[in-house]
Design a protein around this motif. Sequence first.
Motif, PDB file in Angstrom:
ATOM      1  N   UNK A   1       0.800  -1.223   0.000  1.00  0.00           N
ATOM      2  CA  UNK A   1       0.000   0.000   0.000  1.00  0.00           C
ATOM      3  C   UNK A   1       0.835   1.277   0.000  1.00  0.00           C
ATOM      4  N   UNK A   2       2.072   1.221   0.550  1.00  0.00           N
ATOM      5  CA  UNK A   2       2.845   2.451   0.708  1.00  0.00           C
ATOM      6  C   UNK A   2       3.863   2.688  -0.399  1.00  0.00           C
ATOM      7  N   UNK A   3       4.451   1.628  -0.938  1.00  0.00           N
ATOM      8  CA  UNK A   3       5.456   1.825  -1.987  1.00  0.00           C
ATOM      9  C   UNK A   3       4.947   2.648  -3.166  1.00  0.00           C
ATOM     10  N   UNK A   4       3.718   2.438  -3.638  1.00  0.00           N
ATOM     11  CA  UNK A   4       3.254   3.244  -4.777  1.00  0.00           C
ATOM     12  C   UNK A   4       3.156   4.740  -4.478  1.00  0.00           C
ATOM     13  N   UNK A   5       3.200   5.127  -3.205  1.00  0.00           N
ATOM     14  CA  UNK A   5       3.068   6.535  -2.833  1.00  0.00           C
ATOM     15  C   UNK A   5       4.417   7.196  -2.568  1.00  0.00           C
ATOM     16  N   UNK A   6       5.509   6.471  -2.754  1.00  0.00           N
ATOM     17  CA  UNK A   6       6.850   6.982  -2.493  1.00  0.00           C
ATOM     18  C   UNK A   6       7.606   7.167  -3.805  1.00  0.00           C
ATOM     19  N   UNK A   7       8.881   7.545  -3.682  1.00  0.00           N
ATOM     20  CA  UNK A   7       9.732   7.696  -4.859  1.00  0.00           C
ATOM     21  C   UNK A   7      10.323   6.366  -5.300  1.00  0.00           C
ATOM     22  N   UNK A   8       9.741   5.251  -4.884  1.00  0.00           N
ATOM     23  CA  UNK A   8      10.287   3.942  -5.210  1.00  0.00           C
ATOM     24  C   UNK A   8      10.117   3.572  -6.681  1.00  0.00           C
ATOM     25  N   UNK A   9       9.493   4.449  -7.477  1.00  0.00           N
ATOM     26  CA  UNK A   9       9.484   4.238  -8.926  1.00  0.00           C
ATOM     27  C   UNK A   9      10.915   4.188  -9.451  1.00  0.00           C
ATOM     28  N   UNK A  10      11.830   4.858  -8.739  1.00  0.00           N
ATOM     29  CA  UNK A  10      13.251   4.784  -9.062  1.00  0.00           C
ATOM     30  C   UNK A  10      13.977   3.852  -8.101  1.00  0.00           C
ATOM     31  N   UNK A  11      13.225   3.010  -7.444  1.00  0.00           N
ATOM     32  CA  UNK A  11      13.733   1.914  -6.630  1.00  0.00           C
ATOM     33  C   UNK A  11      14.689   2.357  -5.552  1.00  0.00           C
ATOM     34  N   UNK A  12      15.770   1.596  -5.365  1.00  0.00           N
ATOM     35  CA  UNK A  12      16.571   1.679  -4.166  1.00  0.00           C
ATOM     36  C   UNK A  12      17.324   2.958  -3.931  1.00  0.00           C
ATOM     37  N   UNK A  13      17.545   3.778  -4.949  1.00  0.00           N
ATOM     38  CA  UNK A  13      18.362   4.970  -4.747  1.00  0.00           C
ATOM     39  C   UNK A  13      17.669   5.995  -3.854  1.00  0.00           C
ATOM     40  N   UNK A  14      16.340   5.927  -3.739  1.00  0.00           N
ATOM     41  CA  UNK A  14      15.594   6.830  -2.867  1.00  0.00           C
ATOM     42  C   UNK A  14      15.262   6.182  -1.515  1.00  0.00           C
ATOM     43  N   UNK A  15      15.677   4.932  -1.316  1.00  0.00           N
ATOM     44  CA  UNK A  15      15.311   4.202  -0.103  1.00  0.00           C
ATOM     45  C   UNK A  15      16.073   4.713   1.112  1.00  0.00           C
ATOM     46  N   UNK A  16      15.583   4.363   2.283  1.00  0.00           N
ATOM     47  CA  UNK A  16      16.252   4.636   3.544  1.00  0.00           C
ATOM     48  C   UNK A  16      17.648   4.009   3.535  1.00  0.00           C
ATOM     49  N   UNK A  17      18.678   4.673   4.077  1.00  0.00           N
ATOM     50  CA  UNK A  17      20.023   4.086   4.105  1.00  0.00           C
ATOM     51  C   UNK A  17      20.017   2.657   4.641  1.00  0.00           C
ATOM     52  N   UNK A  18      20.562   1.734   3.851  1.00  0.00           N
ATOM     53  CA  UNK A  18      20.581   0.338   4.246  1.00  0.00           C
ATOM     54  C   UNK A  18      19.235  -0.339   4.230  1.00  0.00           C
ATOM     55  N   UNK A  19      18.199   0.369   3.787  1.00  0.00           N
ATOM     56  CA  UNK A  19      16.825  -0.155   3.761  1.00  0.00           C
ATOM     57  C   UNK A  19      16.426  -0.753   5.110  1.00  0.00           C
ATOM     58  N   UNK A  20      16.767  -0.051   6.188  1.00  0.00           N
ATOM     59  CA  UNK A  20      16.531  -0.581   7.539  1.00  0.00           C
ATOM     60  C   UNK A  20      15.051  -0.697   7.870  1.00  0.00           C
ATOM     61  N   UNK A  21      14.179   0.005   7.122  1.00  0.00           N
ATOM     62  CA  UNK A  21      12.736  -0.061   7.367  1.00  0.00           C
ATOM     63  C   UNK A  21      11.985  -0.791   6.256  1.00  0.00           C
TER      64      UNK A  21
END
Length: 376
Positions: free
Chosen positions: A125-145
């Motif tokens: 439900x949340x990924x489509x509302x974030x900048x994750x269209x460009x995947x991991x480069x916008x993710x939290x450092x280390x993808x800790x969440x």
Amino acid sequence: MRKLTTLAAACGLAFCVNAHAQSSVTLYGILDAGIAYIHNSGGHSSQWKMSTGNISENEWGLRGTEDLGGGLAANFQVENGFDIASGQLHQNGRLFGRQAWVGLASPTTWGAVTLGRQYDPISDVLQPLTADAFSGIFATPGDVDNYDSSARFDNAVKWVSPNWGGVKLEAMYSFGGIAGATGSGQVYSGAASYNHGPFSIAGGYIHIDNGNATLSTRGTSASDSLFNSAVNAAYASAHAIDIARIGGNYVIDQVTVGAAYSYSKYSPDGHSTFTDSQKFQNGSVYATWQLSPAFQTTIGYNYTKSTGDSSATYHQVALGVDYLLSKRTDLYAVAAYQHASGQNGAGHAQAVIGSYDVNSGANYQVLTVAGIRHSF
């Protein structure tokens, strides 16, 4: 995507599917590769390399549905992840490591229930509302969440509600499967979303048990590992991980703006190598501008603060551009900079951009990638 609706076409893929008028099987996939430059990688000042799965992981899969009548349908999806540069499987060598599930759905009455290896409700439900269209480069450092779905979940039963006037609910439970310890390795999660015109908001919670150390190896869980970089590697012996996330976006003509917040807690027990709970808080904002039907650009900022057993601060900015050559092929370029300070539990905090999981060996890192993506 190529839809296979005849018996001959399906058997050509080594699958025999009974093709009824209201049933289908679809073969689909994504190929994504580029050239990356990283400043500060593993203690070295520069690195050039082929980089794959940059804005979409390389994958192929099959999804299908069968109309059972009365508004009820059976459906399934199996999805493989691989490295296009070497041909090796991802997700620890799993054949269908990205997804593998089967279920029943009644979209207008009680929703859908699926069983197997799946994404968690927050990712849905949340990924489509974030900048994750460009995947991991916008993710939290280390993808800790788990912003970029570094963890998927085995042995999962998931329910997705119908759309009730813009509101959707999801719930999931993953069995740990350890004899004599029902809760060891279990995962449970719930999420909700609301959409009304240009405004969308979603949020949820997930609890990951990292395994009962007296009955199994710590880290034996229905969840994939989130300990993939120096950002949180010192907390791999955590008894449990709890993550809460919320975010939303708003569309204004060709511009979409969004923001999100997450709180992640890594809790110890007597078998952990640390004694105080480690907490990560992340706030992010982004804006996407659709300059034309073929061209879009996104810019984003992440602020991450950790407290508890150790304390570190991460500032990260990222930019992505994407240009469609056709409906199935596009060119892209992404770039990011991150600065880290403080301690990460094992020493000085290292910069690690998003979910690329490249330990810098330094307090800052620069990453740029240019590539091509083709979908079928």
